[in-house]
Design a protein around this motif. Structure first.
Motif, short mmCIF file in Angstrom:
data_model
loop_
_atom_site.label_atom_id
_atom_site.label_comp_id
_atom_site.label_asym_id
_atom_site.label_seq_id
_atom_site.Cartn_x
_atom_site.Cartn_y
_atom_site.Cartn_z
N SER A 80 0.92 -1.14 -0.02
CA SER A 80 -0.01 0.09 0.05
C SER A 80 0.92 1.14 -0.04
N ARG A 81 0.44 2.43 -0.02
CA ARG A 81 1.22 3.61 -0.11
C ARG A 81 1.80 3.64 1.36
N GLN A 82 1.00 3.50 2.38
CA GLN A 82 1.54 3.60 3.75
C GLN A 82 2.74 2.57 3.99
N ARG A 83 2.52 1.55 3.39
CA ARG A 83 3.87 0.50 3.40
C ARG A 83 5.04 0.95 2.65
N ALA A 84 4.63 1.47 1.52
CA ALA A 84 5.88 1.77 0.54
C ALA A 84 6.58 3.01 1.02
N PHE A 85 5.89 3.96 1.67
CA PHE A 85 6.49 4.94 2.43
C PHE A 85 7.33 4.70 3.67
N SER A 86 6.63 3.76 4.23
CA SER A 86 7.41 3.30 5.58
C SER A 86 8.74 2.70 5.19
N LEU A 87 8.75 1.70 4.10
CA LEU A 87 10.06 1.24 3.40
C LEU A 87 10.94 2.36 3.07
N PHE A 88 10.36 3.45 2.37
CA PHE A 88 11.57 4.66 2.01
C PHE A 88 11.98 5.03 3.34
N GLU A 89 10.95 5.44 4.21
CA GLU A 89 11.81 5.83 5.42
C GLU A 89 12.85 5.02 6.26
N ASN A 90 12.57 3.54 6.50
CA ASN A 90 13.29 2.85 7.08
C ASN A 90 14.60 2.70 6.42
N THR A 91 14.72 2.92 4.99
CA THR A 91 15.89 2.79 4.32
C THR A 91 16.57 3.87 3.96
N CYS A 92 16.22 5.16 4.59
CA CYS A 92 16.69 6.40 4.45
C CYS A 92 16.73 6.79 2.98
N SER A 93 15.81 6.55 2.07
CA SER A 93 15.75 6.83 0.80
C SER A 93 14.78 8.03 0.58
N HIS A 94 15.19 8.83 -0.35
CA HIS A 94 14.43 10.28 -0.48
C HIS A 94 13.37 9.77 -1.91
N TYR A 95 12.13 9.94 -1.63
CA TYR A 95 11.27 9.65 -2.63
C TYR A 95 11.06 11.12 -3.48
N VAL A 96 11.05 11.02 -4.83
CA VAL A 96 10.88 12.11 -6.01
C VAL A 96 10.11 11.52 -6.85
N HIS A 97 8.93 12.22 -7.24
CA HIS A 97 8.11 11.95 -8.38
C HIS A 97 8.48 13.10 -9.32
N ARG A 98 8.93 12.40 -10.44
CA ARG A 98 9.31 13.09 -11.56
C ARG A 98 9.18 12.32 -12.82
N HIS A 99 8.08 12.63 -13.58
CA HIS A 99 7.57 12.12 -14.59
C HIS A 99 8.49 11.77 -15.92
N ILE A 100 8.77 10.77 -16.31
CA ILE A 100 9.71 10.75 -17.64
C ILE A 100 8.84 9.85 -18.76
N ASP A 101 8.47 10.59 -19.61
CA ASP A 101 7.53 9.74 -20.91
C ASP A 101 8.50 8.89 -21.38
N LEU A 102 7.93 7.57 -21.11
CA LEU A 102 8.80 6.43 -21.51
C LEU A 102 8.18 5.83 -22.77
N ARG A 103 7.32 6.18 -23.31
CA ARG A 103 6.59 5.57 -24.68
C ARG A 103 7.64 5.09 -25.59
N PRO A 104 7.21 3.92 -26.08
CA PRO A 104 8.60 3.40 -27.13
C PRO A 104 8.59 4.52 -28.19
N PRO A 105 9.53 4.88 -28.67
CA PRO A 105 9.73 6.06 -29.78
C PRO A 105 9.62 5.43 -31.16
N SER A 106 9.06 6.09 -32.02
CA SER A 106 8.82 5.54 -33.24
C SER A 106 9.72 5.91 -34.37
N ASP A 107 10.82 7.03 -33.97
CA ASP A 107 11.58 7.32 -35.10
C ASP A 107 12.91 7.62 -34.35
N GLN A 108 13.85 8.28 -34.89
CA GLN A 108 15.03 8.62 -34.44
C GLN A 108 15.00 9.94 -33.47
#
Length: 177
Positions: A80-108
């Motif tokens: 769940s969201r609560q468990r995931a953020f608890s994992l991040f906190e326990n491992t001292c990981s910094h969470y950042v949301h930054r969207h990257i458009d990773l749709r498969p490209p059709s050309d160069q």
């Protein structure tokens, strides 16, 4: 001068300047990449069970968790969201949301767009001087996003501070297949 002759001269006098000015010593290019390696562990969230995510994440202990999905969610089996953020906190990981458009490209042009976006976002979180940084975790939607990110980061430019090594739960792409 139809038949020029080449002769060797033992040396020049001390007060004479050499005929050819010596060039400054330039560093030789290397065939090997000596930049620090930054591990990028990819988590295809739609394809994971929550227990697998928790186990691998706890072992990896990434310094930064980059959520590259357009719409972050943590509603997986046994996660769940609560468990995931608890994992991040326990491992001292910094969470950042930054969207990257990773749709498969059709050309160069699309490949260069994805590559530039991925490089710029990940370089922001690279820690080339910190040799103790274990890795960077990237949360992606699915396996196709992992393949697109791997292709974008595979040949990073020499001007970037680190060399990226993309890893999945199955290992390093390209080596296991």
């Amino acid at each position: 001068m139809s038949h020029p002759h080449l002769r060797l001269v033992a040396g020049t006098a001390r007060d004479e300047a050499p005929a050819v000015a010596s060039r400054a010593h330039q560093e030789q290019l290397s065939l090997f990449d000596f930049r620090p390696v930054q591990r990028v562990i990819c988590f295809p969230m739609a394809d994971l069970h929550g227990e697998v995510f928790a186990r691998v994440f706890s072992q990896a202990k990434p310094a930064v968790v980059l959520d590259a999905r357009a719409y972050p969610y943590f509603d997986l089996n046994a996660l769940s969201r609560q468990r995931a953020f608890s994992l991040f906190e326990n491992t001292c990981s910094h969470y950042v949301h930054r969207h990257i458009d990773l749709r498969p490209p059709s050309d160069q042009g699309g490949r260069w767009r994805v590559r530039g976006m991925a490089m710029d976002v990940l370089t922001t979180f690279a820690r080339p001087s910190d040799r103790n940084a274990t890795c960077l975790a990237v949360l992606l939607h699915g396996r196709t996003d992992v393949e697109v990110l791997d292709e974008a980061l595979r040949h990073s430019e020499a001007g970037r501070p680190v060399h990226w090594r993309v890893e999945t739960l199955e290992g390093v792409p390209g080596l296991s297949s």
